[in-house]
Structure formats: structure tokens, C-alpha cells
Design a protein around this motif. Structure first.
Motif, PDB file in Angstrom:
ATOM      1  N   ARG A 139       0.832  -1.206   0.000  1.00  0.00           N
ATOM      2  CA  ARG A 139       0.000   0.000   0.000  1.00  0.00           C
ATOM      3  C   ARG A 139       0.861   1.247   0.000  1.00  0.00           C
ATOM      4  O   ARG A 139       0.509   2.255  -0.604  1.00  0.00           O
ATOM      5  N   LEU A 140       2.013   1.192   0.680  1.00  0.00           N
ATOM      6  CA  LEU A 140       2.916   2.347   0.729  1.00  0.00           C
ATOM      7  C   LEU A 140       3.802   2.405  -0.506  1.00  0.00           C
ATOM      8  O   LEU A 140       4.611   3.328  -0.648  1.00  0.00           O
TER       9      LEU A 140
ATOM     10  N   THR B  10      -8.247   7.469   1.995  1.00  0.00           N
ATOM     11  CA  THR B  10      -7.380   6.682   2.875  1.00  0.00           C
ATOM     12  C   THR B  10      -8.157   5.739   3.794  1.00  0.00           C
ATOM     13  O   THR B  10      -7.551   4.864   4.428  1.00  0.00           O
ATOM     14  N   ASP B  42      -1.848  15.019  -2.452  1.00  0.00           N
ATOM     15  CA  ASP B  42      -1.478  13.605  -2.484  1.00  0.00           C
ATOM     16  C   ASP B  42      -0.416  13.282  -1.426  1.00  0.00           C
ATOM     17  O   ASP B  42      -0.333  12.153  -0.947  1.00  0.00           O
ATOM     18  N   GLU B  43       0.388  14.290  -1.095  1.00  0.00           N
ATOM     19  CA  GLU B  43       1.400  14.056  -0.052  1.00  0.00           C
ATOM     20  C   GLU B  43       0.748  13.752   1.297  1.00  0.00           C
ATOM     21  O   GLU B  43       1.294  12.994   2.104  1.00  0.00           O
ATOM     22  N   THR B  46      -0.233  10.101   1.216  1.00  0.00           N
ATOM     23  CA  THR B  46       0.945   9.261   1.468  1.00  0.00           C
ATOM     24  C   THR B  46       1.321   9.282   2.945  1.00  0.00           C
ATOM     25  O   THR B  46       1.569   8.239   3.564  1.00  0.00           O
ATOM     26  N   ARG B  47       1.344  10.487   3.518  1.00  0.00           N
ATOM     27  CA  ARG B  47       1.735  10.620   4.917  1.00  0.00           C
ATOM     28  C   ARG B  47       0.739   9.924   5.849  1.00  0.00           C
ATOM     29  O   ARG B  47       1.121   9.262   6.814  1.00  0.00           O
ATOM     30  N   ARG B  49      -1.144   7.368   5.174  1.00  0.00           N
ATOM     31  CA  ARG B  49      -0.953   5.916   5.079  1.00  0.00           C
ATOM     32  C   ARG B  49       0.256   5.479   5.902  1.00  0.00           C
ATOM     33  O   ARG B  49       0.238   4.441   6.553  1.00  0.00           O
ATOM     34  N   LEU B  50       1.311   6.293   5.844  1.00  0.00           N
ATOM     35  CA  LEU B  50       2.520   5.976   6.625  1.00  0.00           C
ATOM     36  C   LEU B  50       2.207   6.003   8.125  1.00  0.00           C
ATOM     37  O   LEU B  50       2.598   5.104   8.866  1.00  0.00           O
ATOM     38  N   ARG B 175      12.285   8.794   0.113  1.00  0.00           N
ATOM     39  CA  ARG B 175      11.849   7.421  -0.123  1.00  0.00           C
ATOM     40  C   ARG B 175      12.745   6.444   0.662  1.00  0.00           C
ATOM     41  O   ARG B 175      12.286   5.445   1.183  1.00  0.00           O
ATOM     42  N   GLN B 178      11.809   6.562   4.252  1.00  0.00           N
ATOM     43  CA  GLN B 178      10.542   5.864   4.473  1.00  0.00           C
ATOM     44  C   GLN B 178      10.750   4.342   4.425  1.00  0.00           C
ATOM     45  O   GLN B 178      10.159   3.602   5.213  1.00  0.00           O
TER      46      GLN B 178
END
Lengths: 216, 216
Positions: A139-140, B10, B42-43, B46-47, B49-50, B175, B178
Motif C-alpha cells: 500500500r505504501l 485513505t 497527495d502528499e 501518502t503521509r 498511510r505511513l 523514499r 521511508q
């Protein structure tokens, strides 16, 4: 011994001991002639230490500890079943939607299990836990972490062989069960800590930390 | 996008998103002309989800996630330092007295680190976590689990080499960070799950489950 002495012997505060008694984690002491005063034995000391280890170092919930200890205390439970309970203490966390990443993770895990020739129950909680972890990676979009699963599986095999070897050595049934349980649960914490240290060592080799300009 | 759309993208409920904003885990959205309505990118997806991965699958606390993400967001933090934060997410649990079992565990761990030639900072939180796990084993008198530490350390080395290898592959700094973070934190969950499956497989070999007499 009295509850205050049990507390002193284990370092667990009296109200906490009473909470474990109410929750059924710790068996009641023998009743004595004086009302409201039970008598506790060395077995209570041992059990209390085990409870604390599972809760504190193993990070299990009170409900899980109760469930696992009930299996331990039932002499009809086979060792394989007790191990099953211990093994069941890893559960998938997070209520993720069952999306395409899960489907992919499921396929990946099935292939891995097949490749290694593992016999794993279709309903093993560890399957869902592994699927949740892999689905997170997908997912990431961290694709390059996918191949780690094979290295991990190889390392997990070595660890599991050693785990079982240490259990097989023990003849006494209660002691054997306790060894299996603590080895599994506390072993997670020990492995995670050793992995962090090995990472620090390996990381320093790959990415030397910036030199402090003040330092000679 | 609006907060409701961020929630939809999300699967994280709006009140939870607002909680992460208040706690400083998620950066505020761009302010728009209409008051009380920010715009998310979109960032943020992403964040978010993290954040969920670290909290749910990794089992980190909100405070730890905030701390780790602050290091990630600071471009002056070296990769080694970000890894240090990720590595620091394993902490000794349980407020055990510093007793003779701890002293023995400390000596044992120092010997193990020395034998393997690992370079580990004297203040690494993982040291205390490993000491707590070993001290638990000694306190419970489960002596035969002691030798597992060497097998675990060997397996941890293989895992750490693979972990770092997957990080080195990634060129982009954000990346890479992460990858390191998720690999470390979600990797714990993946390894624990694989270990349980390998245990089930190995246990069935050593201790065949009782045959159901009803079954032919």
C-alpha cells in the motif's frame, strides 16, 4: 504468605495483585481461619512473575494472558495446543480494508509457504499478521521491501528450530509449557532488540555517521 | 482535496485525521479562501498511510510516530540518524527493578556483542530492551532459553544485512528514509508472524498433534 508478602517477594503492588485475582490470571490463595485473608504459596510467586513477563516484556493483553494461562493450566491440553495458543498471540493489527494489496499479499505468502514446504494451518492467526504486514508494504508502494520476506522466512526457520530445540530439552510438562510460552513471547522482544543492534552495526558500515567537526 | 476526500482516499475517519493534525503527525493543509476549510494534497494521502502503518501494524505510540516523523521531515537529519530514531522505537518495557538478573543479562549481552564484533552505542535503547528480555528469562529460571540469544543474534545479522540492502537500493532521500522506517517497524511484525508459522511447522514435526479418533 499474605498478599503483602507476595507483593514484597515479586515487587508487584497489592492492588495490581488483586486485579489479577479478579481477572482470573492468578489463582486465589488458600483460605485461612481469619476472614478476608488468603494464604499464598511459592507457586503464586512463580505465576505472578510469569504474568508480569507476558504483560510487560511480551506486551500481551490481560485477556490474552488469561486465555494462554488457562491452556497452560489444563493438563488435557497437548503441548502442540499450548504452543498454538502462544503462537496465536501474534494477531493482525489494524482494521484494514480487504483490498487489492491484501489479495496480493495473500498470494505472495501462499507462494512463500509453498516454497519452504511449511505446514501451516489455513486459519493460523500468524497468516493474517503476515498478510497485514505485506499489504502495508504494498500500500505504501515500498516494492523493494517485498524481497525481504524470503530472507526473514529463512531466518525465522533457524530461530524456530532453536526455539523448539530448547523446549524439547525440558522433561517436566509444566516447565516445558512455560519454556515454550516465554520463549515465544519474550523471544519476539529479544529478537527485535538484537535486530536493532545488528542494524546499527550494519548501518554504520554503509552510512558512516557525519563526523562532528568539533571533534578531533 | 478537502478533509472529507482525504478521509475517503485513505479510509481514515475525519475525526481521526483532525486528531493527527492537532497532534502534529500530519502537516496542516493549504488554507483556502473559505475559512475553516483547508486543502490537502497527495502528499497528505501518502503521509496518512505511513502514519497508519506505523501506528497499526508497527504498534508505535502517537508520541513515537510524531518524534520519528519530525526526524524524517528535517532534511538536516542524516539517514543514520533517522535509522537511529527508527531503531530507538524498540524500548525496554516493564519497570523492572535493576536486580541481579539484570546484572547477569548485561554481562551476557556485552559478551555476545563482543563475540560478534558489533559496534553498538552504549546508550542504544535496544541494549536495555535485550537486557530486559534476558533478565526475564533468568528471573523465571528458564536457563535453557539463554543459549537462544546466540542463534537469534546470527539470524538478526542476516535480517539486518537484508534490511540495509533494501535501503541502499533507494536513491531518493525521502523514499529511502521511508523504506528504512517502514522496513524496521513493519519488519518486526512480519518476522514475528513468519517465526510463528515456522514454529507451527517445526512443532508439528517434533510433537505430532493428537490424532482425532473419529477421523479415519
Amino acid at each position: 504468605m499474605r498478599v503483602s508478602e507476595l507483593s514484597q517477594a515479586t515487587g508487584v503492588p497489592v492492588p495490581t495483585i488483586k486485579y489479577y485475582l479478579r481477572e482470573g490470571l492468578l489463582p486465589r490463595g488458600e483460605t485461612t481461619t481469619s476472614p478476608n485473608q488468603a494464604s499464598y504459596s511459592d507457586e503464586h510467586v512463580t505465576r505472578l512473575r510469569l504474568i508480569r513477563s507476558l504483560l510487560d516484556v511480551g506486551g500481551l493483553s490481560v485477556a490474552t494472558v488469561r486465555d494462554v494461562l488457562a491452556a497452560v493450566d489444563d493438563p488435557d491440553t497437548s503441548l502442540h495446543d499450548v504452543l498454538g495458543r502462544a503462537v496465536g498471540t501474534v494477531t493482525a493489527t489494524g482494521a484494514d480494508a480487504d483490498d487489492e494489496h491484501h489479495a496480493r499479499a495473500r498470494t505472495r505468502l501462499a507462494g512463500l509457504i509453498d516454497d519452504r514446504g511449511w505446514h501451516v494451518s489455513p486459519h493460523a492467526p500468524a497468516r493474517e499478521a503476515a498478510v497485514a504486514a505485506l499489504a502495508t508494504i504494498y500500500r505504501l508502494g515500498l516494492e523493494n521491501l517485498d524481497s525481504l520476506a524470503d530472507v526473514y522466512a529463512g531466518a525465522a526457520e533457524q530461530v524456530a528450530e532453536a526455539d523448539l530445540g530448547s523446549v524439547v530439552q525440558v522433561a517436566d510438562r509444566d516447565r516445558r509449557v512455560q519454556t515454550a510460552l516465554v520463549g515465544t513471547v519474550v523471544g519476539d522482544a529479544l529478537f527485535a532488540a538484537l535486530r536493532r543492534m545488528a542494524q546499527e552495526h550494519t548501518s554504520a558500515k554503509h552510512f558512516p555517521p557525519a563526523q562532528d567537526p568539533e571533534q578531533r
